[in-house]
Scaffold this active site. Sequence first.
Site, mmCIF file in Angstrom:
data_model
loop_
_atom_site.group_PDB
_atom_site.id
_atom_site.type_symbol
_atom_site.label_atom_id
_atom_site.label_comp_id
_atom_site.label_asym_id
_atom_site.label_seq_id
_atom_site.Cartn_x
_atom_site.Cartn_y
_atom_site.Cartn_z
ATOM 1 N N CYS A 1 4.187 5.095 15.900
ATOM 2 C CA CYS A 1 5.315 4.056 16.314
ATOM 3 C C CYS A 1 6.273 3.615 15.373
ATOM 4 C CB CYS A 1 4.599 2.868 17.267
ATOM 5 S SG CYS A 1 3.884 3.595 18.720
ATOM 6 N N GLY B 1 0.732 -1.297 0.216
ATOM 7 C CA GLY B 1 -0.050 -0.064 -0.115
ATOM 8 C C GLY B 1 0.904 1.179 -0.005
HETATM 9 P P1 NAD Z 1 0.509 9.751 23.876
HETATM 10 O O1 NAD Z 1 1.143 10.932 23.342
HETATM 11 O O2 NAD Z 1 -0.695 9.411 23.287
HETATM 12 O O3 NAD Z 1 0.182 9.945 25.337
HETATM 13 C C1 NAD Z 1 1.059 10.150 26.299
HETATM 14 C C2 NAD Z 1 0.456 10.891 27.358
HETATM 15 O O4 NAD Z 1 1.630 10.995 28.569
HETATM 16 C C3 NAD Z 1 -0.030 12.271 26.993
HETATM 17 O O5 NAD Z 1 -1.410 12.378 27.422
HETATM 18 C C4 NAD Z 1 0.971 13.347 27.916
HETATM 19 O O6 NAD Z 1 0.113 14.525 28.265
HETATM 20 C C5 NAD Z 1 1.142 12.423 28.935
HETATM 21 N N1 NAD Z 1 2.441 12.702 29.656
HETATM 22 C C6 NAD Z 1 3.590 13.423 29.248
HETATM 23 N N2 NAD Z 1 4.455 13.805 30.451
HETATM 24 C C7 NAD Z 1 3.839 13.195 31.351
HETATM 25 C C8 NAD Z 1 4.082 13.349 32.789
HETATM 26 N N3 NAD Z 1 5.457 13.762 33.045
HETATM 27 N N4 NAD Z 1 3.327 12.803 33.616
HETATM 28 C C9 NAD Z 1 2.184 12.547 33.333
HETATM 29 N N5 NAD Z 1 1.663 12.388 32.047
HETATM 30 C C10 NAD Z 1 2.569 12.916 31.042
HETATM 31 O O7 NAD Z 1 1.427 8.517 23.761
HETATM 32 P P2 NAD Z 1 0.973 7.058 23.238
HETATM 33 O O8 NAD Z 1 0.693 6.645 21.932
HETATM 34 O O9 NAD Z 1 0.259 6.279 24.418
HETATM 35 O O10 NAD Z 1 2.330 6.429 23.642
HETATM 36 C C11 NAD Z 1 3.109 5.994 24.792
HETATM 37 C C12 NAD Z 1 4.380 5.231 24.839
HETATM 38 O O11 NAD Z 1 3.779 3.850 24.415
HETATM 39 C C13 NAD Z 1 5.171 5.435 23.590
HETATM 40 O O12 NAD Z 1 6.515 5.398 24.132
HETATM 41 C C14 NAD Z 1 5.021 4.848 22.596
HETATM 42 O O13 NAD Z 1 5.910 4.415 21.845
HETATM 43 C C15 NAD Z 1 4.495 3.298 23.287
HETATM 44 N N6 NAD Z 1 3.479 2.592 22.386
HETATM 45 C C16 NAD Z 1 2.408 3.232 21.824
HETATM 46 C C17 NAD Z 1 1.600 2.609 21.113
HETATM 47 C C18 NAD Z 1 0.247 2.968 20.525
HETATM 48 O O14 NAD Z 1 -0.456 2.150 19.657
HETATM 49 N N7 NAD Z 1 0.137 4.226 20.427
HETATM 50 C C19 NAD Z 1 1.701 0.985 21.025
HETATM 51 C C20 NAD Z 1 2.608 0.230 21.997
HETATM 52 C C21 NAD Z 1 3.535 1.482 22.607
HETATM 53 C C1 UGA Z 2 2.172 -0.980 15.644
HETATM 54 C C2 UGA Z 2 2.245 -2.482 15.855
HETATM 55 O O1 UGA Z 2 1.340 -3.541 15.113
HETATM 56 C C3 UGA Z 2 1.858 -2.938 17.360
HETATM 57 O O2 UGA Z 2 2.081 -4.239 17.917
HETATM 58 C C4 UGA Z 2 2.802 -1.939 18.260
HETATM 59 O O3 UGA Z 2 2.361 -1.890 19.584
HETATM 60 C C5 UGA Z 2 2.379 -0.394 18.005
HETATM 61 O O4 UGA Z 2 2.811 -0.288 16.607
HETATM 62 C C6 UGA Z 2 3.067 0.537 18.430
HETATM 63 O O5 UGA Z 2 4.357 0.061 18.953
HETATM 64 O O6 UGA Z 2 2.792 1.591 18.729
HETATM 65 P P1 UGA Z 2 -0.214 0.279 14.932
HETATM 66 O O7 UGA Z 2 0.881 1.560 14.739
HETATM 67 O O8 UGA Z 2 -1.000 0.862 15.837
HETATM 68 O O9 UGA Z 2 0.470 -0.855 15.788
HETATM 69 O O10 UGA Z 2 -0.790 -0.163 13.782
HETATM 70 P P2 UGA Z 2 -0.434 -1.212 12.603
HETATM 71 O O11 UGA Z 2 -1.729 -2.034 12.428
HETATM 72 O O12 UGA Z 2 0.801 -2.038 12.992
HETATM 73 O O13 UGA Z 2 -0.146 -0.437 11.372
HETATM 74 C C7 UGA Z 2 0.944 0.432 11.090
HETATM 75 C C8 UGA Z 2 1.046 0.839 9.590
HETATM 76 O O14 UGA Z 2 1.472 0.006 8.768
HETATM 77 C C9 UGA Z 2 -0.094 1.544 9.276
HETATM 78 O O15 UGA Z 2 0.083 2.506 8.747
HETATM 79 C C10 UGA Z 2 -0.918 0.532 8.247
HETATM 80 O O16 UGA Z 2 -1.721 1.062 7.439
HETATM 81 C C11 UGA Z 2 0.498 0.072 7.738
HETATM 82 N N1 UGA Z 2 0.060 -1.450 7.402
HETATM 83 C C12 UGA Z 2 -0.086 -2.468 8.277
HETATM 84 C C13 UGA Z 2 0.468 -1.745 6.016
HETATM 85 O O17 UGA Z 2 0.903 -0.926 5.067
HETATM 86 N N2 UGA Z 2 0.336 -2.904 5.552
HETATM 87 C C14 UGA Z 2 0.242 -4.134 6.632
HETATM 88 O O18 UGA Z 2 0.014 -5.170 5.685
HETATM 89 C C15 UGA Z 2 0.095 -3.842 7.739
#
Ligand code: NAD
Ligand code: UGA
Length: 441
Positions: free
Chosen positions: A262, A255
């Site tokens: 992330c 795609g």
């Molecule tokens: P996010 O930006 O959505 O949320 C982070 C929150 O932390 C914000 O609301 C911010 O205001 C708050 N914050 C910042 N500093 C702070 C402090 N000192 N005390 C309290 N709150 C504070 O982030 P997210 O997407 O939830 O990601 C968080 C972490 O998890 C990142 O390291 C990311 O890489 C990891 N992660 C994210 C995903 C995902 O799908 N978004 C999946 C797996 C891992």
């Molecule tokens: C991804 C990982 O799948 C999670 O396991 C991880 O926890 C997370 O990152 C993270 O560390 O934040 P996410 O980013 O929410 O999750 O979504 P995905 O479904 O992985 O898709 C990521 C990107 O890849 C999207 O832009 C999606 O469109 C693209 N994608 C995914 C493709 O282009 N082809 C695929 O076959 C799958």
Amino acid sequence: MSRICVIGTGYVGLVTGACFADLGNTVVCLDVDETRINRLKSGIMPIYEPGLEQIVDQNVRHGRLSFTTDYPEALKNAEFAFIAVGTPSGVDGEADLQYVRQAAESIADLVEWPIIVVNKSTVPVGTGDWVAEVITRRRNGRPLDFNVVSNPEFLREGSAILDFMSPDRVVLGSLHREAAEKVARLYLSLRCPIMITDLRTAEMVKYASNAFLATRISFINEIANICEELGADVREVARGMGLDKRIGPSFLDAGLGWGGSCFPKDVKALAHMAVLHGTHPQLLQAVMDINRNQRRRVVVKLRRALGTLDQKVIGVLGLSFKPNTDDIREAPALEVIHLLENEGASVRAYDPQAMQAAASVLPRVRLCETAYEVAEGADGLLLATEWNEFKQLDFGIIRQTMRTPIIMDSRNLWDGEQLRAMGFTYFSIGRGSKTNGHTQG
Ligand code: NAD
Ligand code: UGA
């Protein structure tokens, strides 16, 4: 049941907090963002995530889940402090740990009882040790009984609750087995494999997993581009590959490439770590290059079809980085729109959930109410995100209202033969023409 404080109430923190509360624990979710917390207190979710509102609402009503901006209140008597703050990219691609540091220092300042600090944020290898140092230094000689456990999160946006509640695995890393086992107990009822290892290995599992998934996508995108030239269909190629149990079918959808909050930052951060420690991450660099090019290719296809993009009207369907989320961080659509605008195109767009988020970052784009409004008078219609509601569009209407009937199906969602039969010029990703032996793209 345990008393848990979750620091950071974003995608990961809010889902973690709500799910642990649902498993019967008492959870306080803390954030420094007052607006976010006030809205949560009124039952308004800061993000669109299927099932989240219901689980939050239910657990707040049962008194197991609460929200605050007050650190002392949130940490009071907590047995576990989960750090789930953001770790965005710094200037060189490294992970910026300032929010993790703030959270660790607040724990050091306020806690006077035994506590397990759990790193759920995605953090560079070695951060667990560093968090322990930050806390010890901040205590300045005042003793504190604490251990650090790494517990990387693997949930995907759009299916976060399901992923949390039915994980493929839980990974825990610590220098203190007993601390890791206490965290493991929080997950026991999920009945999934729980792996306990050392801190650094757990941190690396997270980066390696995200980098591997991104690599699969870049790999299939490279294969797609070759398919286009050789007259093969990448969807069938992926199906044929995926039937091999050693390969598996997931993450082989060609795609526009990977986006989101992330993959881009984590692949960059891993490459940065590698360079910093004297290794040469060639594969990771190629994975990132292929991803960048993938966005450019669709713009080139549209430019070639239209002769020029200058003063053309291009409609974009989908703005979020993937379906079922309103998250537009590093969304491929945004980069494509940027490239189109740079070449003089005027862009209009629609997304089922991300319109509010998009309004502030896309000042020149006309945001429309429906997919049909996007198509009306357009010279090209580009599908960027494969939301369900785009699967069954009435292309009869679209054919009548577009100025030039060109479709760029960047997610291989639609039936090209049918659309061509309706008079559209149809482009997709990696689907070379089978009859000509070579390329329709
Ligand atoms: P996010 O930006 O959505 O949320 C982070 C929150 O932390 C914000 O609301 C911010 O205001 C708050 N914050 C910042 N500093 C702070 C402090 N000192 N005390 C309290 N709150 C504070 O982030 P997210 O997407 O939830 O990601 C968080 C972490 O998890 C990142 O390291 C990311 O890489 C990891 N992660 C994210 C995903 C995902 O799908 N978004 C999946 C797996 C891992
Ligand atoms: C991804 C990982 O799948 C999670 O396991 C991880 O926890 C997370 O990152 C993270 O560390 O934040 P996410 O980013 O929410 O999750 O979504 P995905 O479904 O992985 O898709 C990521 C990107 O890849 C999207 O832009 C999606 O469109 C693209 N994608 C995914 C493709 O282009 N082809 C695929 O076959 C799958």
